[in-house]
Design a protein around this motif. Structure first.
Motif, PDB file in Angstrom:
ATOM      1  N   LEU A 153     100.139  79.151  30.248  1.00  0.00           N
ATOM      2  CA  LEU A 153     100.769  77.840  30.390  1.00  0.00           C
ATOM      3  C   LEU A 153      99.816  76.854  31.066  1.00  0.00           C
TER       4      LEU A 153
ATOM      5  N   LYS B 150     109.211  82.741  34.412  1.00  0.00           N
ATOM      6  CA  LYS B 150     108.469  83.177  33.220  1.00  0.00           C
ATOM      7  C   LYS B 150     109.015  84.477  32.627  1.00  0.00           C
TER       8      LYS B 150
ATOM      9  N   VAL C 228     109.675  77.549  24.920  1.00  0.00           N
ATOM     10  CA  VAL C 228     108.339  77.499  24.315  1.00  0.00           C
ATOM     11  C   VAL C 228     108.448  77.269  22.807  1.00  0.00           C
TER      12      VAL C 228
END
Length: 218
Positions: free
Chosen positions: A110, A163, A172
């Motif tokens: 990320l 996450k 995402v």
């Protein structure tokens, strides 16, 4: 008389001490030292520091060129931006290949995605979108800028979301879907239209300007 004699003796003692102190302050070559370092020694330290700074700056420039070179070598501005789009989607591929058992890897990917998109956005917002406005594509340029605002929002939400959460990878995928639409519109419609409106010289200038902006965040 005794008082005058004592005064002269005291002054003589002070003079001797002063001479001894000066001798101590001198180096073997007779030159003065300061704070334990000779003047030449201090100059050497300053010179070494300057040389170190120069090496550091040169290394930083080399690193920036290495980061930017894949897109610089892509050719004209539109080809370079399309290449950056492809590299960005490869990072999305890597992210989607992770599982909830790898939150640290997801966080690292990320961070990489953030840097790539920040550099890409700087290039477009400071060179391409203004050129679109000058070419009469004002509404299109405004919409593209608005899309970049949503990109920042996605990145913020992905940073804040755990996450190892199923919601993270779902976000995402939603992000990727939206950004691919943005990329397709640029590559298939807006960029070719802009390129056709500009002279060969103006397209060359735009390529140079885009590369300069990219180097700022490379």
């Amino acid at each position: 008389m005794a008082t005058q004699t004592r005064t002269r003796n005291t002054q003589a003692t002070r003079n001797k001490r002063s001479e001894a102190a000066q001798d101590e302050a001198r180096g073997s070559d007779g030159r003065f030292k300061k704070s334990g370092f000779s003047i030449e020694g201090k100059g050497a330290v300053i010179g070494a520091a300057a040389a170190g700074l120069a090496v550091g700056l040169a290394a930083n420039v080399a690193r920036k060129l290495a980061v930017q070179s894949p897109t610089i070598l892509s050719g004209e501005w539109d080809q370079a931006l399309a290449n950056e789009h492809k590299l960005t989607l490869k990072v999305f591929d890597a992210i989607e290949a992770t599982s909830e058992a790898h939150p640290t890897k997801r966080a690292a990917l990320l961070m990489n995605l953030k840097h790539m998109l920040a550099k890409h956005a700087l290039e477009e917002e400071n060179t391409i979108y203004p050129a679109l406005r000058e070419a009469g594509e004002i509404e299109a340029a405004d919409e593209l800028n608005k899309d970049h605002g949503y990109v920042k929002q996605y990145l913020y939400e992905l940073t804040e979301t755990p996450k190892d959460s199923p919601a993270w990878i779902a976000k995402v995928r939603q992000f990727r879907s939206d950004i691919e639409k943005h990329m397709r519109e640029e590559e298939t419609t807006l960029f070719p239209r802009l390129r056709a409106k500009l002279s060969a010289e103006k397209n060359k200038e735009l390529t140079v300007a885009r590369n300069k902006e990219g180097l700022k965040l490379a």
